[in-house]
Design an enzyme around this catalytic site. Sequence first.
Site, PDB file in Angstrom:
ATOM      1  N   GLN A 122     104.612  30.118 120.604  1.00 29.06           N
ATOM      2  CA  GLN A 122     104.088  30.233 119.239  1.00 29.06           C
ATOM      3  C   GLN A 122     104.356  31.626 118.657  1.00 29.06           C
ATOM      4  O   GLN A 122     104.111  32.644 119.315  1.00 29.06           O
ATOM      5  CB  GLN A 122     102.581  29.947 119.193  1.00 29.06           C
ATOM      6  N   GLY A 123     104.872  31.648 117.439  1.00 31.56           N
ATOM      7  CA  GLY A 123     105.196  32.915 116.791  1.00 31.56           C
ATOM      8  C   GLY A 123     106.658  33.301 116.959  1.00 31.56           C
ATOM      9  O   GLY A 123     107.145  34.199 116.279  1.00 31.56           O
ATOM     10  N   ASP A 124     107.351  32.628 117.883  1.00 31.40           N
ATOM     11  CA  ASP A 124     108.791  32.862 118.045  1.00 31.40           C
ATOM     12  C   ASP A 124     109.592  31.970 117.100  1.00 31.40           C
ATOM     13  O   ASP A 124     110.806  32.171 116.926  1.00 31.40           O
ATOM     14  CB  ASP A 124     109.237  32.565 119.485  1.00 31.40           C
ATOM     15  N   SER A 125     108.939  30.996 116.512  1.00 35.86           N
ATOM     16  CA  SER A 125     109.624  30.045 115.638  1.00 35.86           C
ATOM     17  C   SER A 125     110.466  30.726 114.589  1.00 35.86           C
ATOM     18  O   SER A 125     110.099  31.772 114.056  1.00 35.86           O
ATOM     19  CB  SER A 125     108.617  29.144 114.948  1.00 35.86           C
ATOM     20  N   ASP A 142     114.755  21.500 110.451  1.00 35.33           N
ATOM     21  CA  ASP A 142     113.799  22.622 110.480  1.00 35.33           C
ATOM     22  C   ASP A 142     114.518  23.956 110.237  1.00 35.33           C
ATOM     23  O   ASP A 142     114.496  24.844 111.088  1.00 35.33           O
ATOM     24  CB  ASP A 142     113.040  22.615 111.814  1.00 35.33           C
ATOM     25  N   HIS A 178     109.514  25.134 109.068  1.00 33.96           N
ATOM     26  CA  HIS A 178     108.059  25.026 109.271  1.00 33.96           C
ATOM     27  C   HIS A 178     107.372  26.392 109.181  1.00 33.96           C
ATOM     28  O   HIS A 178     106.154  26.458 109.025  1.00 33.96           O
ATOM     29  CB  HIS A 178     107.723  24.295 110.584  1.00 33.96           C
TER      30      HIS A 178
HETATM   31  N1  ARG Z   1     106.339  26.013 116.850  1.00 30.02           N
HETATM   32  C1  ARG Z   1     106.311  27.304 117.453  1.00 30.02           C
HETATM   33  C2  ARG Z   1     106.197  28.365 116.367  1.00 30.02           C
HETATM   34  O1  ARG Z   1     105.851  28.008 115.262  1.00 30.02           O
HETATM   35  C3  ARG Z   1     107.446  27.539 118.393  1.00 30.02           C
HETATM   36  C4  ARG Z   1     107.299  26.683 119.567  1.00 30.02           C
HETATM   37  C5  ARG Z   1     108.370  26.822 120.529  1.00 30.02           C
HETATM   38  N2  ARG Z   1     107.891  26.110 121.654  1.00 30.02           N
HETATM   39  C6  ARG Z   1     108.526  26.036 122.798  1.00 30.02           C
HETATM   40  N3  ARG Z   1     107.971  25.419 123.775  1.00 30.02           N
HETATM   41  N4  ARG Z   1     109.695  26.572 122.931  1.00 30.02           N
HETATM   42  O2  ARG Z   1     106.258  29.554 116.615  1.00 30.02           O
END
Ligand code: ARG
Length: 258
Positions: free
Chosen positions: A212-215, A123, A77
């Site tokens: 967010q941003g750790d993905s 993913d 993603h």
């Molecule tokens: N989707 C998020 C990203 O794009 C990462 C989300 C992780 N969320 C969590 N609750 N651990 O960076």
Amino acid sequence: MAKTLHRLIVSALVSALASIFFIAPPATADDVSPMIVGGTRASTSTYPWAVYLASTSGSQFCGGTLVKANKVVTAAHCVSGRSASSTRVVHGRDDKQSTAGTVASVTRIWVHPSYRTATSGYDVAVLTLDRNISSATLPLATPSDTALYAAGNSALILGWGTTSSGGSASRYLLKANVPLTSDSTCKTAYSQYSNTSMVCAGFPQGGVDTCQGDSGGPLVYGGKLIGATSWGRGCAGAGYPGVYARIASYNAVITAQL
Ligand code: ARG
């Protein structure tokens, strides 16, 4: 006259109390966590395989893991629909505002062919870099590494993402440890959870999580990459662990790209 004096005293007392409580609030467990969520600073010299993805202007948008001198594993993603030419990989830079380390260009992006959305699995993605980076790499978990996925194992998370849900991203690399949850715990939290394509991690009470941003960044246990940060409901909430792509399940398709 007496009434005015009384009011003055009362307002002085109120502002004195207010300054105690609002200017110097006591540190409690309810404090907004400064860091990943609930993390502390880390160095890429300790975790040299932890990299981040950036736009051509240098803006960080995801994490990744160096698994070969010119190959990075990240989340699908993060890069699905993105061009390789608009994507950079930054290695060896703890502080996003510094110029430390190496900025590699991406020459190819492979996205798992079954990937649709993070919550439906698959993913994972592999980036090919325009150069070999002289650095330690992290091995991928294999299908026989089932013990690495045992509930309660304290796994390492790393990233430059936000320090609270909807908050701003961290300037520095942050790390934390979170226990892997059982499949049933994660299924209770999320109907979309799949025990073959995902693994969850987090404390029952929340407080520590990727955000967010750790993905795309690493979930590490036993010296191996066991997960890639994928999704969750908000971040660090009680009863809602973080969800990671289960690398062992994708070992063969990823290895075929290396
Ligand atoms: N989707 C998020 C990203 O794009 C990462 C989300 C992780 N969320 C969590 N609750 N651990 O960076």
